[in-house]
Design an enzyme around this catalytic site. Structure first.
Site, short mmCIF file in Angstrom:
data_model
loop_
_atom_site.label_atom_id
_atom_site.label_comp_id
_atom_site.label_asym_id
_atom_site.label_seq_id
_atom_site.Cartn_x
_atom_site.Cartn_y
_atom_site.Cartn_z
N TYR A 1 0.83 -1.20 0.00
CA TYR A 1 0.00 0.00 0.00
C TYR A 1 0.86 1.25 0.00
CZ TYR A 1 0.92 1.00 4.96
OH TYR A 1 1.52 1.33 6.16
N LYS B 1 6.53 -1.91 1.78
CA LYS B 1 5.35 -1.32 2.42
C LYS B 1 4.17 -2.30 2.33
CE LYS B 1 3.26 3.21 3.21
NZ LYS B 1 3.37 3.10 4.67
N GLU C 1 12.22 2.29 14.01
CA GLU C 1 11.31 3.37 13.59
C GLU C 1 10.04 3.29 14.43
OE1 GLU C 1 9.87 2.74 9.54
OE2 GLU C 1 9.81 0.58 9.87
N LEU D 1 11.06 1.33 6.93
CA LEU D 1 10.48 1.84 5.70
C LEU D 1 11.19 3.14 5.34
CD1 LEU D 1 8.08 1.33 3.69
CD2 LEU D 1 6.99 3.23 4.87
N1 PDD Z 1 2.88 5.00 7.33
N2 PDD Z 1 7.53 3.81 8.88
C1 PDD Z 1 6.40 3.08 8.84
C2 PDD Z 1 6.39 1.73 9.47
C3 PDD Z 1 5.26 3.58 8.19
O1 PDD Z 1 4.14 2.85 8.13
C4 PDD Z 1 5.30 4.88 7.62
C5 PDD Z 1 4.12 5.46 6.90
C6 PDD Z 1 6.50 5.61 7.71
C7 PDD Z 1 6.63 6.98 7.09
O2 PDD Z 1 6.60 6.91 5.69
P1 PDD Z 1 6.09 8.14 4.81
O3 PDD Z 1 6.93 9.29 5.19
O4 PDD Z 1 6.32 7.69 3.41
O5 PDD Z 1 4.63 8.36 5.14
C8 PDD Z 1 7.59 5.03 8.33
C9 PDD Z 1 1.67 5.43 6.66
C10 PDD Z 1 1.45 6.90 6.68
C11 PDD Z 1 0.51 4.64 7.23
O6 PDD Z 1 0.68 3.43 7.39
O7 PDD Z 1 -0.56 5.21 7.48
#
Ligand code: PDD
Length: 284
Positions: free
Chosen positions: A33, A147, A180, A205
């Site tokens: 996703y 992801k 993270e 991620l």
């Molecule tokens: N999550 N780390 C994890 C485990 C994440 O699920 C996300 C993003 C990030 C940050 O990635 P980005 O900057 O590309 O949003 C880091 C999304 C927002 C979610 O699952 O809702």
């Protein structure tokens, strides 16, 4: 106005939109996703999200459901039909529907779902006050760079944070290093003002927000190192913050029971937040 979802080739009323009960996303979490921010009706960092989507799909050997140019049209249409100006766009690709068997099905076609909805940007007061995080063991698999929609450890971790009255949980690997957050990337600023975040290895991620903030750091000439930091280092840091598409950049002022620095958002986190919000506005 009623919401609309794109599901496998059709725009459907959101409340009745559905995929097949034997969709492999439902049975095996066999899918990936992306979450993109929408501002002024436009997508933020669309290209970076599409690059990461392609990587996630190829790592799992799921075929792209359509070309990127077709996908860009579907995403715009989802935003337009839902009249979203400020909000998010969610897209999910699963390996498709097939009789339940672990190995890849021969005939299944990937299924794409796209939704978009209005959301408020994180309350600026939260950024003013800063947020608390708790630390938890990282119990996830070894390919967190993908992801994947398999988010159970993240769900449990976020709930643990909520139950502890914290905003986020920082996951910690077996060596004691922070990987993270459950849906955010983790950063600290050391006493010598060096900004630190973990290298984008398979343990995290590679956030699109992370990449944008790294560019701002390079552009503005801040001292920076990409390396893992321990919980002890984080607690001794002068500042800490986290980043994601959904929360932008938020200062972290407490880790478990320890205040970070003065216990107030630090100057660098404030500057980087301003820089990142300006970057988001540029997309509009
Ligand atoms: N999550 N780390 C994890 C485990 C994440 O699920 C996300 C993003 C990030 C940050 O990635 P980005 O900057 O590309 O949003 C880091 C999304 C927002 C979610 O699952 O809702």
């Amino acid at each position: 106005m009623s919401r609309v979802a794109y599901v496998d080739g059709q725009y459907l009323p959101h409340r009745s939109a559905a995929v097949h009960i034997e969709d492999r996303g439902y049975q095996f979490a066999d899918g990936v996703y992306e979450v993109l921010a929408v501002t002024g009706g436009r997508l933020v960092d669309e290209e970076s999200h599409l690059i990461r989507l392609a990587k996630s799909l190829s790592e799992l050997r799921i075929a792209a459901p359509m070309s990127n140019s077709a996908l860009r049209i579907v995403m715009r249409e989802a935003i337009r039909r839902n009249r979203v100006r400020e909000g998010i766009l969610y897209l999910q690709v699963t390996r498709g529907a097939a009789r339940r068997e672990h190995a890849f099905p021969k005939a299944a076609q990937p299924v794409l779902v796209v939704t978009s909805r209005h959301t408020r940007r994180t309350d600026p007061q939260i950024a003013e006050r800063g947020i608390a995080v708790v630390t938890i063991p990282d119990i996830r698999w070894q390919r967190c760079d993908i992801k994947s929609i398999a988010l159970l450890p993240n769900v449990l971790g976020k709930q643990l944070a909520r139950d502890a009255g914290a905003f986020e949980a920082w996951q910690v690997d077996r060596e004691g290093f922070v990987t993270e957050g459950t849906s955010t990337n983790a950063w600290i600023v050391a006493a010598d003002r060096t900004v630190m975040t973990r290298r984008a290895d398979t343990a995290i991620l590679n956030g699109v927000t992370r990449l944008a903030v790294l560019e701002i750091i390079a552009r503005d000439g801040y001292r920076f190192v990409e390396r893992a930091f321990s919980v002890a280092e984080a607690k001794a840091a002068s500042e800490a913050f986290l980043t994601s598409t959904t929360v932008d950049l938020l200062p972290v002022v407490r880790i478990d029971d320890a205040p970070v620095g003065t216990g107030m958002p630090g100057p660098l986190a404030r500057k980087l937040r301003e820089g990142y919000l300006a970057h988001v506005t540029e997309a509009a």
